[in-house]
Design an enzyme around this catalytic site. Structure first.
Site, PDB file in Angstrom:
ATOM      1  N   ARG A  41      -3.412   2.758   8.825  1.00  0.00           N
ATOM      2  CA  ARG A  41      -3.691   1.475   8.186  1.00  0.00           C
ATOM      3  C   ARG A  41      -2.427   0.621   8.105  1.00  0.00           C
ATOM      4  O   ARG A  41      -1.323   1.124   7.965  1.00  0.00           O
ATOM      5  CB  ARG A  41      -4.178   1.689   6.754  1.00  0.00           C
ATOM      6  CG  ARG A  41      -5.554   2.280   6.627  1.00  0.00           C
ATOM      7  CD  ARG A  41      -5.916   2.332   5.138  1.00  0.00           C
ATOM      8  NE  ARG A  41      -7.343   2.449   4.949  1.00  0.00           N
ATOM      9  CZ  ARG A  41      -7.975   3.618   4.766  1.00  0.00           C
ATOM     10  NH1 ARG A  41      -7.312   4.752   4.749  1.00  0.00           N
ATOM     11  NH2 ARG A  41      -9.289   3.622   4.601  1.00  0.00           N
TER      12      ARG A  41
ATOM     13  N   SER B 103      11.725 -44.001 -14.722  1.00  0.00           N
ATOM     14  CA  SER B 103      10.580 -43.161 -14.378  1.00  0.00           C
ATOM     15  C   SER B 103      10.465 -43.174 -12.864  1.00  0.00           C
ATOM     16  O   SER B 103      10.307 -44.234 -12.254  1.00  0.00           O
ATOM     17  CB  SER B 103       9.307 -43.700 -15.022  1.00  0.00           C
ATOM     18  OG  SER B 103       8.208 -42.930 -14.600  1.00  0.00           O
TER      19      SER B 103
ATOM     20  N   GLY C 233      -7.976  -7.548   5.379  1.00  0.00           N
ATOM     21  CA  GLY C 233      -8.772  -7.630   6.604  1.00  0.00           C
ATOM     22  C   GLY C 233      -8.102  -8.351   7.755  1.00  0.00           C
ATOM     23  O   GLY C 233      -8.704  -8.537   8.813  1.00  0.00           O
TER      24      GLY C 233
ATOM     25  N   TYR D  20      10.787 -35.525 -18.810  1.00  0.00           N
ATOM     26  CA  TYR D  20       9.343 -35.274 -18.813  1.00  0.00           C
ATOM     27  C   TYR D  20       8.747 -35.482 -17.432  1.00  0.00           C
ATOM     28  O   TYR D  20       9.369 -36.109 -16.567  1.00  0.00           O
ATOM     29  CB  TYR D  20       8.626 -36.184 -19.828  1.00  0.00           C
ATOM     30  CG  TYR D  20       8.614 -37.642 -19.451  1.00  0.00           C
ATOM     31  CD1 TYR D  20       7.628 -38.168 -18.605  1.00  0.00           C
ATOM     32  CD2 TYR D  20       9.592 -38.511 -19.908  1.00  0.00           C
ATOM     33  CE1 TYR D  20       7.626 -39.501 -18.244  1.00  0.00           C
ATOM     34  CE2 TYR D  20       9.601 -39.842 -19.549  1.00  0.00           C
ATOM     35  CZ  TYR D  20       8.610 -40.337 -18.712  1.00  0.00           C
ATOM     36  OH  TYR D  20       8.619 -41.657 -18.335  1.00  0.00           O
TER      37      TYR D  20
ATOM     38  N   ARG E  23      -3.217  -1.347  -6.442  1.00  0.00           N
ATOM     39  CA  ARG E  23      -2.359  -2.529  -6.304  1.00  0.00           C
ATOM     40  C   ARG E  23      -2.698  -3.491  -7.439  1.00  0.00           C
ATOM     41  O   ARG E  23      -3.779  -3.370  -8.044  1.00  0.00           O
ATOM     42  CB  ARG E  23      -2.581  -3.205  -4.944  1.00  0.00           C
ATOM     43  CG  ARG E  23      -4.014  -3.601  -4.719  1.00  0.00           C
ATOM     44  CD  ARG E  23      -4.215  -4.196  -3.336  1.00  0.00           C
ATOM     45  NE  ARG E  23      -5.647  -4.385  -3.098  1.00  0.00           N
ATOM     46  CZ  ARG E  23      -6.168  -4.758  -1.951  1.00  0.00           C
ATOM     47  NH1 ARG E  23      -5.395  -4.940  -0.898  1.00  0.00           N
ATOM     48  NH2 ARG E  23      -7.474  -4.929  -1.815  1.00  0.00           N
TER      49      ARG E  23
ATOM     50  N   LYS F 208       0.825  -1.198   0.000  1.00  0.00           N
ATOM     51  CA  LYS F 208       0.000   0.000   0.000  1.00  0.00           C
ATOM     52  C   LYS F 208       0.867   1.259   0.000  1.00  0.00           C
ATOM     53  O   LYS F 208       0.682   2.162  -0.844  1.00  0.00           O
ATOM     54  CB  LYS F 208      -0.940  -0.011   1.224  1.00  0.00           C
ATOM     55  CG  LYS F 208      -1.853   1.204   1.310  1.00  0.00           C
ATOM     56  CD  LYS F 208      -2.578   1.290   2.673  1.00  0.00           C
ATOM     57  CE  LYS F 208      -3.810   0.413   2.741  1.00  0.00           C
ATOM     58  NZ  LYS F 208      -4.994   1.012   2.074  1.00  0.00           N
TER      59      LYS F 208
ATOM     60  N   HIS G 257     -15.387  -9.471   1.350  1.00  0.00           N
ATOM     61  CA  HIS G 257     -14.377 -10.372   1.918  1.00  0.00           C
ATOM     62  C   HIS G 257     -14.489 -11.780   1.336  1.00  0.00           C
ATOM     63  O   HIS G 257     -13.499 -12.359   0.871  1.00  0.00           O
ATOM     64  CB  HIS G 257     -14.543 -10.409   3.442  1.00  0.00           C
ATOM     65  CG  HIS G 257     -13.562 -11.325   4.111  1.00  0.00           C
ATOM     66  ND1 HIS G 257     -13.886 -12.608   4.499  1.00  0.00           N
ATOM     67  CD2 HIS G 257     -12.267 -11.144   4.431  1.00  0.00           C
ATOM     68  CE1 HIS G 257     -12.832 -13.167   5.055  1.00  0.00           C
ATOM     69  NE2 HIS G 257     -11.828 -12.297   5.024  1.00  0.00           N
TER      70      HIS G 257
ATOM     71  N   CYS H  32       6.428 -40.218 -12.607  1.00  0.00           N
ATOM     72  CA  CYS H  32       5.028 -40.589 -12.811  1.00  0.00           C
ATOM     73  C   CYS H  32       4.266 -40.672 -11.503  1.00  0.00           C
ATOM     74  O   CYS H  32       3.165 -41.177 -11.463  1.00  0.00           O
ATOM     75  CB  CYS H  32       4.923 -41.895 -13.596  1.00  0.00           C
ATOM     76  SG  CYS H  32       5.648 -43.307 -12.762  1.00  0.00           S
TER      77      CYS H  32
ATOM     78  N   MET I 298      -5.357  -7.425   9.371  1.00  0.00           N
ATOM     79  CA  MET I 298      -4.751  -6.547  10.389  1.00  0.00           C
ATOM     80  C   MET I 298      -5.706  -5.384  10.678  1.00  0.00           C
ATOM     81  O   MET I 298      -6.779  -5.278  10.091  1.00  0.00           O
ATOM     82  CB  MET I 298      -3.375  -6.089   9.915  1.00  0.00           C
ATOM     83  CG  MET I 298      -2.364  -7.243   9.962  1.00  0.00           C
ATOM     84  SD  MET I 298      -0.704  -6.768   9.496  1.00  0.00           S
ATOM     85  CE  MET I 298      -0.868  -6.516   7.745  1.00  0.00           C
TER      86      MET I 298
END
Lengths: 902, 902
Positions: free
Chosen positions: A97, A794, A106, A880, A364, A27, A482, A860, A108
């Site tokens: 704030r 694998s 919300g 892979y 933001r 902020k 919220h 896998c 803090m």
């Protein structure tokens, strides 16, 4: 600590900028940046996150210099605005704030209107000419401050419902009752002035001390309360869930108050530079006339649409900002355009119009759901706003996952009973049992229930319960409430603002019209459409044909180096995985044909084989099994024509295929024509104490080489048959559970021999590999030896994790959750690859490739679809990853991000 | 290959010597050595082991030069003796014998009297004047040669009992019947001459070709048969058991025949320079008048004693060699003295006296049983004959093990029914069920029975069955018979030559007097005394007070660097281990107190704790358990006063302590005063699919920290109480099953806190360590981290092997024997540390010591008493090994040998 503890902004210049988030919080950094861009921002200053850490390290005290720095910064604000903090004629009021590096909505504390007391009230009345507004501001300050600073920050823990805030609100309710009104706004200035007096007495009575009149005492109390709230219960819980470190600390932003609730030409709102739910490139937001920002976020009133783009069926004919306040709207629109251009991303902005003048309070990077993230990334790349690499980094794997969430089956939905509609705050479908409190959500979920949390509105105290639920439904609040914010962040099904809901939480039920739903009843939510249905509706996997998704994934494919295969056992799974972009099958479990639909006949032959009394009987049963197995394998090879298909030889212990209850055994004995007690005896003989480490995998193939031979024959003849049809079949035959090179070569010899026979008999040349699963710790150490004959590895990380930890997946539920809870482990090692397991994997890769530089290596286990684990696999040099069909897109993204994070 | 393929010996000089065993085999090298020492040896030559390998690598052919070398060497023999091979006047006969690097008694072929044909017979008759002797030699050659060369080496596999040898013997039997005689010696020269003719016809009939008359054909046939027998079934099986490599190959010894059966002043015998059964320093042996060496070894006739030392109750008043042939005896005695002095070890020698002249046919390091090995090593060191280091290397761990074998309880023995007596060929006691064939022995043993193999006499075909038995009993043969040699080598209980036995193998029973014992009946053998008893007698561990043993072990202690501790759970075990030389306890399992005698009360409290519904109930049960636990631990600490005692915290999963059958559960429910269904529910809840990887070890301590606390308190207060008595208690508290450092520190903190409390309360300073068992693969990788707080590591190699392989000890019986059989694994990894497990151990040691250079490291798995594993532990740099009390001496020896093998 840096010398500077306070960073000012305002009057066209700022000490900080957007790059200083670590020090100023998100902020504070963005407020500074906006000021630098010449955007109207109420002046103020930011106390750094380093002060927060100092505060926590020094017994909740401050560095000596701070007081002077704060006074100096506040003086600059006073000068900028021509006001004075605590002055009885032109008083300055400030907001206090929190602001951490990442948004913690919300979690803090915030205190507004700091600086109001009897003296400054008078001044403000004189200046604004609106006593009612001023006394309302004062009682708001008193409610907030007595709660946040005088009670919570002081460590007072009142009984449920007896907190000072509740008691003051009770006084407000009593007053409204007495006056016979329902809205605060119907109370007069005199009423509110009297209420302030009542509040003052109540504070004295309940907390045993006076509400502070000294503005400086108020300011420091508020600052301290914000710093303390960094280590509040809610904030800590949130950080755990989000994986944010405690060392970050929060900054504190002290900023001149502006009032969206001052006069008729005042308003407040929240907006996004693009639609955060769909990604559409259109300015989108909500506003409230004569309100403070908190009123929008709290979801107490249904907000008005910002413009025509923002209008929904729920905003009905509520007036839009562009109609009501055209001039500030135009200014706002210009600002949002320039901000998005500057930040090169979708932004979430907060604004207030005080008496016709626009102020920006926050900007933001905007949270967005998965579909929106993908669309924005794709469109911004297409428009040249961001590069392909940036676009790839703009979508998190969990956001992508949202697109792949199930939806409510549309056919079933047509016939279903619609209970209520609301705002589509989180996409996808979900069914679950209704609960009415966060605690109940946690409790029910713990015992395995899927629950839908139904609340009037949610608040930060509900976070754990929201996490435990499969979906959230609220009666109030908008898309920026919220519940909506939290659900969007988690990619969770959520509907907010379903205003027709009448919730009776104490009675644990809600009603809509004459339909009542009690705790435990099933409901289904379509979070994409905002519809709530009675009962449980079938869910369907989503159809991933979206142009944005496929374009976005093509951007990922441009960057990734890992191939992505799928774990699939049927032609249908293979087909679906191909649609998701799979480049082959990494795990086809040959035993799948003995489970589920259509398995009766092969299973019968298998059981006959298991119960065989001699090698001859066993061979006869295998011969009967052969055509089933061959056809089954062939059809999956056909679906994957031209792509590699790793086929794992039989892995489970044989007792898994024999009924364990007497009835099933008796039936089987009859069907096989053998004695029931003999069958029971044999079944008992097969029973194992620790089947996971028992007679399974390659160990079966060594004891019964004829089973390996059968499988090799089925695979290789299937491949030969396809080849005869002109279809390329590329089987990779995988020996499971290898611990020693001799085990592998024993099996490999059988496969090679069968292959030679098949090639000779069919007059063809087969294209196949023989390799092994690496899932036993010893195999990683012996990888150099094993790679002498194995053509591929694998990693079976499920079993490798089990053995490396000695954690049985089946039994670790008794302690593993506690391990994660107590931070004995950073994460469930069965979900995200553990460092120790990772080291063994790396040892295996290094030794395997030292012997055979072109050794093909993949994974896998379940981890193949986990983004953090995919990143590990990339770094470790695998060729892979393989995962379930629905995780294939996630893996494609994670593989690309692994390269870009490189 | 070396240029030389043939090494000659004879006439006071030899090409080889005793150092050339690898090339010449043991027999050939020692024959050469004896010749070089001037000892009378019939001349001959050795074809090297390299020729054997060449032969096997080249399709069973010979290097070109060989023929010339053999002719040259044979010519030298002819010259030395004034005889000529194949000559009709003064014919030379030769023996053709195998001779590998290590003795493989009876596992390969031998052909005697090579060179006899009709023409040379005439010459030999003329020379010896004994036609009977010559024809007997010829028919022996024919029996042996037609079997070994013409049938076996040709790959002919006749049906059981239809082999050429059996058919020829049948002709001999028929002839004896016809003549009405029972002994071969009662047949006349004419009889035998006719028998040779019959044999010749029979060979032609059965094998379809003529018996070769050409001496050279005979010679090469015999040489080839010997080389082929290196890869015969018996030889391969023996090498598997003894762990001898196939690449060694055998040499072939061709040597002039001498005849112990020629005349009345001829004899043959086998002797040891010291008593191989007791170690006594006295010349010991057996002989037979007018016999060939084979007759002694085959055990067909009960042999005569060599001298008074060699006389036993079984040799009765048979004449001794020193009485009958005093001059050759004196010469023999001188030779054996000089040989022992030369070789500096006890020797096994074979001799023949032909017409009054002594010939040495063999000398080699003599096999000896455990007690003898220990006594000889001790006495030779004491006399200065060998150094302490050499003495230590003279006893193998398995020989030492023999001393520690159980014996028949002497009290029980007094009351038991003696069936029969025989020669005490293998020490110790054993009980088992009687079987009559080697195959039955294997089969019964496979299904878990302990069997005693009872045979007329054993032969190399019986080796597998002998191995499978717990003891061997034969009716015939002496201390140097096959059964005696094999059993001695294995340290196995064995009685031979129990002549009163009447064995009816087809009917599967034997009788002694009017007592009949059938297959499956139990018998008990006292192998040390040579007594066989009916039924099962209790066995008792041996009393190891022998002066030789303790002196020998003191020599070991002088060399070893590893400490040796014991695994012991009770004061009695601790006491016993101290007597065996244990230097502390490496594993005290705290849960032992819940098993077996005296466990009722603590087990009841434990069960109450497990079934507790709340933390409070659990704590109450723990409080009741506490005094039992503390007292139990204190008494073991007391027994080990001044020595470290590693106490492992509770390891098993809790369900192990709850009855699984309904009846037991109902009883427990009643005793605990809780509902039966509730108890059953809770027991079911505790059940695990893979308990080995379930909720156990440190995982219990994390879920129930109060259990850890209780144990810490019991241990530390016990230590404090002893300290108050002036007794040094050195507990080392061990956390089991650690996989992550956080698990360990969690438990360590509890222990340290309790220790602080105890020290404060008791006003003392405790001497204790906190460390962990390393038995999870991940822990070895994380050892560097774990060692930050852990003060010691103890490798739990049982579990570490399980996890590293993914082999459940409980279930691997289904495949592990096959793995060893098929050589997929070189050994059972639960018996001898595997290389992969070893690598993890080394990684753990390296990383642990990198963090904490003085980290104390030991092993407490079964491997701690396995000599090969002890050698690994030494090389890996451990501080100690810990094993069961009876393995302590073995570990002391193995640790010393590990240093000396350096």
């Amino acid at each position: 600590m840096k010398a500077e503890t306070v960073y000012s902004f305002g009057g066209g210049s700022a000490d900080g900028d957007a790059g200083m988030k670590n020090l100023l919080g998100g902020k504070g950094a963005n407020l500074a940046e906006m000021v630098q861009l010449g955007i109207p921002v109420p002046p103020g200053f930011t106390i750094t996150t380093e002060v927060c850490n100092w505060f926590n390290d020094h017994d909740q005290s401050y560095p000596k210099s701070l007081d002077g720095s704060v006074r100096k910064a506040l003086a600059a604000v006073e000068a900028e605005l021509g006001l004075k903090f605590g002055d009885s004629t032109r008083p300055l009021l400030v907001s206090v704030r929190s602001g951490a590096r990442a948004s913690m909505p919300g979690m803090m504390e915030t205190v507004l209107n700091v600086g109001l007391n009897d003296a400054t009230c008078e001044g403000l009345i004189a200046e604004s000419g609106d006593a009612r507004f001023v006394y309302d501001a004062q009682r708001r300050l008193m409610q907030m401050y007595s709660d946040v600073v005088m009670e919570k920050a002081a460590g007072i823990k009142p009984a449920e419902g007896e907190g000072i805030r509740a008691q003051l609100e009770h006084e407000l309710e009593k007053l409204k009752e007495k006056r016979g009104v329902t809205d605060d706004t119907d109370l007069s200035a005199d009423d509110l002035e009297a209420l302030v007096v009542t509040y003052r007495a109540k504070v004295r009575e309940v907390l045993g001390k006076e509400f502070p009149e000294d503005p400086w005492e108020q300011l420091w109390g508020a600052i301290t309360a914000v710093f303390l709230s960094w280590n509040g219960k809610r904030a800590i819980a949130y950080r755990r869930i989000e994986g944010l470190p405690d060392e970050w600390g929060t900054a504190v932003n002290v900023q001149a108050m502006v009032f969206g609730n001052l006069s008729e030409d005042s308003a407040t709102g929240v907006a996004f530079t693009r639609n955060p739910a769909t990604g559409e490139n259109a300015f989108y937001g909500e506003w409230l006339p004569q309100a403070q920002g908190e009123d929008v976020v709290a979801g107490i009133r249904t907000p008005n649409p910002l413009n025509s783009h923002s209008r929904t069926e729920y905003s009905g004919d509520l007036p839009s900002l562009d109609d009501v306040h055209p001039a500030p709207y135009r200014e706002l629109d210009e600002i949002q355009r320039s901000l998005e251009k500057h930040y090169r991303d979708m932004l979430d902005i907060e604004f207030t119009i005080q008496s016709g003048r626009l102020w920006m309070l926050q900007c933001r990077i905007g949270k967005r759901n998965g579909p929106a993230a993908v669309r924005m990334a794709a469109e911004m790349e297409q428009s040249g706003q961001v590069s392909a690499a940036e676009a790839v980094m703009r979508v998190s794997p969990s956001q992508l996952d949202e697109l792949l969430h199930p939806i409510v089956d549309p056919e079933a939905e047509k016939m279903a009973t619609l209970l209520v509609s609301g705002l589509p705050a989180g996409p996808g479908g979900a069914s679950g049992r209704v609960v009415f409190t966060a605690d109940d959500a946690v409790e029910w979920a713990t015992r395995g229930e899927q629950v839908v949390l139904v609340r009037e509105e949610t608040n930060p105290e509900d976070v754990a319960g929201m996490r435990a639920a499969v979906a959230i439904l609220t009666a109030r609040g908008g898309m920026t409430s919220h519940a909506a914010l939290v659900a969007r962040g988690w990619g969770m099904c959520c509907i907010v603002g379903a205003g027709e809901l009448e919730i009776d939480a104490p009675a644990r039920r809600f009603s809509v019209g004459d339909h009542t739903v009690a705790e435990g009843d099933l409901v289904t939510l379509n979070g994409t459409a905002g519809k709530v249905y009675a009962g449980e509706l079938p869910l369907r996997e989503t159809d991933v044909s979206s142009e944005y998704l496929s374009y976005f994934l093509s951007l990922c494919d441009r960057h990734r180096e890992l191939k992505v295969r799928t774990n699939a056992d049927t032609p249908a799974d293979a087909q679906r995985a191909l649609e998701f972009g799979a480049e082959g099958i990494g795990l086809f479990r040959i035993e799948h044909m003995f489970y589920g639909e259509g398995s009766e006949e092969p299973l019968f032959h298998l059981r006959k084989m298991i119960m065989a009394g001699s090698r001859e009987e066993r061979q006869a049963a295998l011969d009967e099994l052969y055509p089933h197995m061959k056809d089954d394998i062939r059809e999956t090879l056909r679906a994957m024509a031209g792509l590699p298909v790793t086929i794992r030889l039989m892995d489970p212990p044989l007792h898994e295929f024999i009924p364990h209850e007497p009835k099933g055994q008796a039936q089987l004995a009859e069907a096989l024509g053998i004695d029931g007690t003999e069958l029971a005896r044999r079944a008992e003989q097969l029973r194992e104490t620790n089947p996971m480490m028992g007679h399974r995998g390659v160990r079966l193939g060594i004891t019964y080489p004829e089973i390996t031979e059968l499988q090799a024959k089925a695979i290789l003849i299937a491949a030969a048959e396809l080849q005869a049809e002109g279809i390329a079949a590329l089987p990779e035959i995988m020996v499971p559970l290898t611990a020693t090179e001799a085990e592998f070569t024993h099996q490999e010899k059988i496969v090679r021999r069968v292959a030679g026979d098949v090639e000779a008999a069919q007059g063809c040349k087969l294209d196949y590999l023989v390799g092994t699963m690496i899932e036993i710790p010893r195999a990683t150490l012996m990888a150099g030896k094993i790679a002498e004959t194995a053509e591929f590895f694998s990693y079976g990380t499920n079993d490798l994790t089990q053995m490396t930890f000695g954690f049985s997946r089946d039994d670790s539920g008794g302690f593993l959750p506690e391990y994660v809870e107590q931070e004995i482990l950073p994460a469930d090692p069965f979900a995200t690859l553990d460092a120790g397991v990772g080291e063994l994997i790396s040892i295996g890769i290094e030794r395997g490739r030292a012997t055979r530089p072109d050794l093909k290596i993949g994974i896998c286990g379940e981890h193949g679809g986990d983004p953090a684990s995919v990143a590990f696999c990339h770094a470790a040099g695998m060729d892979y990853v393989s995962c379930s069909p629905f995780r294939v897109p996630i893996a494609r993204l994670a593989a690309a991000q692994a390269v870009l994070n490189g």
